[in-house]
Design a protein around this motif. Structure first.
Motif, short mmCIF file in Angstrom:
data_model
loop_
_atom_site.label_atom_id
_atom_site.label_comp_id
_atom_site.label_asym_id
_atom_site.label_seq_id
_atom_site.Cartn_x
_atom_site.Cartn_y
_atom_site.Cartn_z
N LEU A 167 -6.23 -7.44 19.39
CA LEU A 167 -5.80 -6.85 20.66
C LEU A 167 -4.32 -7.13 20.91
O LEU A 167 -3.89 -8.29 20.86
CB LEU A 167 -6.64 -7.44 21.80
CG LEU A 167 -6.35 -6.91 23.21
CD1 LEU A 167 -6.75 -5.44 23.32
CD2 LEU A 167 -7.10 -7.74 24.26
N PRO A 168 -3.50 -6.10 21.16
CA PRO A 168 -2.10 -6.35 21.50
C PRO A 168 -1.99 -7.20 22.77
O PRO A 168 -2.95 -7.33 23.55
CB PRO A 168 -1.54 -4.94 21.73
CG PRO A 168 -2.48 -4.03 21.02
CD PRO A 168 -3.82 -4.68 21.11
N ARG A 169 -0.83 -7.75 22.99
CA ARG A 169 -0.62 -8.56 24.18
C ARG A 169 -0.84 -7.71 25.44
O ARG A 169 -0.32 -6.60 25.56
CB ARG A 169 0.79 -9.14 24.19
CG ARG A 169 1.07 -10.06 25.37
CD ARG A 169 2.48 -10.61 25.30
NE ARG A 169 2.76 -11.47 26.44
CZ ARG A 169 3.92 -12.08 26.64
NH1 ARG A 169 4.91 -11.91 25.76
NH2 ARG A 169 4.10 -12.84 27.69
N ILE A 170 -1.62 -8.23 26.37
CA ILE A 170 -1.92 -7.50 27.60
C ILE A 170 -1.58 -8.35 28.81
O ILE A 170 -1.43 -9.58 28.71
CB ILE A 170 -3.42 -7.09 27.67
CG1 ILE A 170 -4.32 -8.35 27.65
CG2 ILE A 170 -3.78 -6.13 26.56
CD1 ILE A 170 -5.79 -8.07 27.95
N HIS A 171 -1.47 -7.69 29.94
CA HIS A 171 -1.30 -8.38 31.22
C HIS A 171 -2.63 -8.24 31.95
O HIS A 171 -2.92 -7.21 32.54
CB HIS A 171 -0.17 -7.75 32.03
CG HIS A 171 0.07 -8.42 33.35
ND1 HIS A 171 0.47 -9.73 33.46
CD2 HIS A 171 -0.05 -7.95 34.62
CE1 HIS A 171 0.59 -10.05 34.74
NE2 HIS A 171 0.28 -8.99 35.46
N GLY A 172 -3.45 -9.26 31.84
CA GLY A 172 -4.81 -9.20 32.38
C GLY A 172 -5.71 -10.08 31.53
O GLY A 172 -5.30 -11.15 31.08
N PHE A 173 -6.91 -9.61 31.25
CA PHE A 173 -7.81 -10.38 30.39
C PHE A 173 -8.85 -9.45 29.79
O PHE A 173 -8.92 -8.25 30.13
CB PHE A 173 -8.46 -11.54 31.14
CG PHE A 173 -9.56 -11.14 32.11
CD1 PHE A 173 -10.89 -11.42 31.84
CD2 PHE A 173 -9.25 -10.50 33.31
CE1 PHE A 173 -11.89 -11.06 32.73
CE2 PHE A 173 -10.24 -10.16 34.20
CZ PHE A 173 -11.57 -10.43 33.91
N ALA A 174 -9.65 -9.98 28.87
CA ALA A 174 -10.64 -9.19 28.16
C ALA A 174 -12.04 -9.76 28.36
O ALA A 174 -12.21 -10.95 28.66
CB ALA A 174 -10.30 -9.13 26.67
N LEU A 175 -13.03 -8.89 28.16
CA LEU A 175 -14.44 -9.26 28.24
C LEU A 175 -15.13 -8.87 26.94
O LEU A 175 -14.84 -7.80 26.38
CB LEU A 175 -15.14 -8.55 29.39
CG LEU A 175 -14.74 -8.91 30.81
CD1 LEU A 175 -15.35 -7.90 31.79
CD2 LEU A 175 -15.22 -10.32 31.15
N ALA A 176 -16.06 -9.71 26.47
CA ALA A 176 -16.84 -9.37 25.28
C ALA A 176 -18.26 -9.89 25.44
O ALA A 176 -18.57 -10.66 26.36
CB ALA A 176 -16.19 -9.94 24.02
N ALA A 177 -19.11 -9.48 24.51
CA ALA A 177 -20.53 -9.82 24.57
C ALA A 177 -21.01 -10.10 23.14
O ALA A 177 -20.37 -10.85 22.41
CB ALA A 177 -21.30 -8.67 25.22
N HIS A 178 -22.14 -9.51 22.74
CA HIS A 178 -22.62 -9.47 21.35
C HIS A 178 -23.20 -10.79 20.83
O HIS A 178 -24.24 -10.79 20.17
CB HIS A 178 -21.49 -9.01 20.43
CG HIS A 178 -21.90 -8.85 18.99
ND1 HIS A 178 -22.91 -8.01 18.60
CD2 HIS A 178 -21.41 -9.42 17.84
CE1 HIS A 178 -23.04 -8.06 17.29
NE2 HIS A 178 -22.14 -8.91 16.80
N THR A 179 -22.58 -11.91 21.13
CA THR A 179 -22.99 -13.18 20.52
C THR A 179 -24.22 -13.79 21.18
O THR A 179 -24.89 -14.62 20.58
CB THR A 179 -21.86 -14.21 20.61
OG1 THR A 179 -21.62 -14.53 21.98
CG2 THR A 179 -20.58 -13.67 19.97
N HIS A 180 -24.47 -13.45 22.43
CA HIS A 180 -25.53 -14.08 23.25
C HIS A 180 -25.29 -15.58 23.40
O HIS A 180 -26.22 -16.34 23.69
CB HIS A 180 -26.92 -13.87 22.64
CG HIS A 180 -27.30 -12.44 22.45
ND1 HIS A 180 -28.59 -12.02 22.27
CD2 HIS A 180 -26.56 -11.30 22.42
CE1 HIS A 180 -28.63 -10.71 22.13
NE2 HIS A 180 -27.39 -10.26 22.22
N GLY A 181 -24.05 -16.01 23.16
CA GLY A 181 -23.77 -17.44 23.18
C GLY A 181 -24.45 -18.17 22.04
O GLY A 181 -24.55 -19.40 22.04
#
Length: 286
Positions: free
Chosen positions: A205-219
């Motif tokens: 992901l290029p540098r952003i002003h904000g933040f990202a969300l992800a899932a998939h792993t279920h922790g």
């Protein structure tokens, strides 16, 4: 009864209790968590409440996959009751290829109709996960859009009436991820919420002003003390299984999701949906 037999009996009871907790109780004990994220925004700025619920893995087999349509309906009602400004769904909506409704509707239509009951002033935004693509990604995209859910596939759009943008990254493990394309339309310096299914895409992901969300792993579904998640699906580092992750100047929150996959168990990793408050930085008292 000898002392050794008493220990064996106690250990047997412990194993039974652990199995009951991990298979029958914790996978169904969904937590509502709250996170505050402060991001500098152009004035005038206001806080936004964003509800995030991922990895539903809906199924017709409640003992094996946990999340039935009835359980999903109750969770939709709970999220609606929180009155978020925006709802985000980071993928993996289906668990089984044998999901068939009694009235003959395809799985994508049944699931989209249920999640289409989610309500938020700024809408409901989704990205697709690997299970959705394995089933029929285009069918899910079409069904979601028919029911008022926006699907972002390596694309971004502004959130009306706010300074924020939202971007969706395609699923990494099925070859759909293009993080640079996803944020290309975001104006420089604009706060953006980037949603992806698989956290592996976060590394590109290029540098952003904000933040990202992800899932998939279920922790990891199982999270051991001092060890963490023994197994994490996909190409993301095992340390990216759950919670806040930093990579370069970007930050990512990986949610544990609301359902299960592969095995119907969780230990020390409750399912969750998260209510984020996106706010301008607090003023420092002089």
């Amino acid at each position: 009864m000898t002392r050794r037999n008493r220990w064996r009996l106690a250990f047997g009871f412990f194993l039974v209790a652990l199995a009951a907790w991990s298979v029958l109780l914790e996978p169904r004990w969904i937590a509502r968590r709250e996170q505050r994220v402060e991001v500098a925004q152009p004035a005038p700025a206001r806080s936004l409440r964003v509800a995030v619920a991922s990895d539903w893995h809906l199924s017709l087999r409640p003992l094996w996959r946990v999340t039935t349509v009835e359980r999903a309906r109750a969770l939709v009602d709970e999220i609606n009751a929180a009155q978020p400004d925006l709802v985000v769904l980071p993928g993996d909506f289906i668990a089984d290829r044998d999901f068939h409704s009694e009235d003959g509707r395809p799985a994508s239509e049944v699931i989209a109709a249920e999640l289409g009951r989610l309500r938020a002033p700024l809408g409901v935004v989704a990205v697709l996960g690997n299970h959705d693509w394995w089933h029929d990604g285009q069918a899910f995209t079409d069904a979601f859009r028919r029911h008022g859910i926006t699907v972002l596939e390596n694309a971004a759009q502004p959130l009306p009436g706010t300074a924020w943008w939202i971007a969706g990254v395609g699923d990494d493990s099925t070859g759909h991820a293009d993080p640079a394309k996803a944020v290309r339309a975001v104006p420089k310096g604009a706060p953006v919420l980037v949603v992806m299914h698989d956290p592996a895409a976060f590394a590109r992901l290029p540098r952003i002003h904000g933040f990202a969300l992800a899932a998939h792993t279920h922790g990891g579904q199982v999270y051991l003390p001092f060890i963490g998640a023994p197994v994490v699906p996909g190409a993301a580092p095992r340390a990216w299984a759950y919670g806040w992750i930093a990579h370069g100047d970007n930050r990512l929150y990986v949610t544990s999701g609301v359902g299960v996959s592969i095995l119907p168990l969780r230990f020390n990793m409750r399912p969750e949906w998260v209510l984020f408050t996106l706010a301008p930085p607090r003023e420092i008292a002089k």
